[in-house]
Motif scaffolding. Structure first.
Motif, PDB file in Angstrom:
ATOM      1  N   UNK A 153       0.830  -1.194   0.000  1.00 47.80           N
ATOM      2  CA  UNK A 153       0.000   0.000   0.000  1.00 47.80           C
ATOM      3  C   UNK A 153       0.872   1.254   0.000  1.00 47.80           C
ATOM      4  N   UNK A 154       1.949   1.223   0.779  1.00 49.32           N
ATOM      5  CA  UNK A 154       2.868   2.357   0.818  1.00 49.32           C
ATOM      6  C   UNK A 154       3.508   2.565  -0.551  1.00 49.32           C
ATOM      7  N   UNK A 155       3.888   1.462  -1.190  1.00 46.83           N
ATOM      8  CA  UNK A 155       4.463   1.554  -2.522  1.00 46.83           C
ATOM      9  C   UNK A 155       3.475   2.171  -3.498  1.00 46.83           C
ATOM     10  N   UNK A 156       2.218   1.736  -3.428  1.00 46.68           N
ATOM     11  CA  UNK A 156       1.193   2.260  -4.324  1.00 46.68           C
ATOM     12  C   UNK A 156       0.985   3.748  -4.107  1.00 46.68           C
ATOM     13  N   UNK A 157       1.056   4.179  -2.856  1.00 50.37           N
ATOM     14  CA  UNK A 157       0.926   5.603  -2.553  1.00 50.37           C
ATOM     15  C   UNK A 157       2.097   6.396  -3.130  1.00 50.37           C
ATOM     16  N   UNK A 158       3.303   5.826  -3.060  1.00 53.43           N
ATOM     17  CA  UNK A 158       4.475   6.491  -3.625  1.00 53.43           C
ATOM     18  C   UNK A 158       4.346   6.620  -5.139  1.00 53.43           C
ATOM     19  N   UNK A 159       3.792   5.591  -5.771  1.00 54.51           N
ATOM     20  CA  UNK A 159       3.550   5.655  -7.221  1.00 54.51           C
ATOM     21  C   UNK A 159       2.585   6.776  -7.535  1.00 54.51           C
ATOM     22  N   UNK A 165       1.693  12.632 -10.304  1.00 55.18           N
ATOM     23  CA  UNK A 165       1.863  14.073 -10.139  1.00 55.18           C
ATOM     24  C   UNK A 165       3.153  14.586 -10.788  1.00 55.18           C
ATOM     25  N   UNK A 166       3.847  13.712 -11.520  1.00 60.92           N
ATOM     26  CA  UNK A 166       5.069  14.124 -12.201  1.00 60.92           C
ATOM     27  C   UNK A 166       4.736  15.168 -13.251  1.00 60.92           C
TER      28      UNK A 166
END
Length: 203
Positions: A153-159, A165-166
């Protein structure tokens, strides 16, 4: 005028929607005791939606000249052991609502009550969304409830934060970038503006 079979089933659905409102409001109260304020707010808002669903059915019955009936609605006991168990109950409740709606649709078709059949299409679409929403919430809750799941879930949030938002994704689509450059009327940015002006004034 509705047939007795259709009327009974519609009134049953009225009370199911009322029961949904009671259930979700009680869930909201329980979630507040667990300091899950956002989840509590979600279920409270959803309780209001279920009331609106009930009133939509109530009004339809009355508009046909039939009598809408409000039966007794039991208040569920708040005995959930965890937020995941609560979500499981909510999801299974939505599955039961879908089954009831589908039964209503089948009955309307069988009795050639096309007006009621058309009216119920809104509920068919709504239940598709409800099942997806509650199923997704339950699935995420189960994922986050494990150590590996929290990492995913943390990884998905970082994505979401770094990719979606890039700045590359903030650019306008290419079809919006093509076409002639904007015209400038002050002459400072157009190297041909002064030359054109001189020729025109010297004739």
């Amino acid at each position: 005028m509705l047939s007795k079979t259709i009327l009974d089933k519609l009134n049953h659905q009225v009370n199911l929607e009322a029961a949904s409102a009671h259930l979700y409001l009680q869930m909201s109260a329980w979630l507040l005791t667990q300091s899950l304020d956002s989840s509590a707010a979600f279920f409270r808002a959803h309780a209001e939606e279920e009331k609106a669903h009930m009133m939509k059915l109530f009004d339809y019955i009355n508009e046909t000249g039939s009598l809408a009936r409000i039966g007794a609605v039991a208040t569920p006991a708040p005995e959930w052991k965890s937020h995941i168990e609560l979500l499981e109950v909510a999801y299974n409740h939505e599955l039961a609502i879908t089954k009831s709606i589908n039964d209503l649709v089948d009955t309307a078709l069988r009795e050639k009550d096309y007006s009621t059949f058309q009216f119920l299409q809104w509920y068919v679409a709504e239940q598709h969304e409800e099942e997806h929403l509650f199923g997704s919430m339950l699935h995420k809750a189960r994922i986050i409830n494990t150590i590996d799941g929290r990492a995913l879930f943390r990884f998905d949030e970082e994505v979401r934060k770094s990719v979606l938002h890039h700045e590359h994704h903030q650019q306008k689509p290419m079809f919006l970038q093509v076409g002639p450059a904007p015209k400038h009327h002050d002459g400072h940015d157009d190297p041909h503006a002064h030359h054109h002006s001189s020729r025109c004034s010297g004739h």
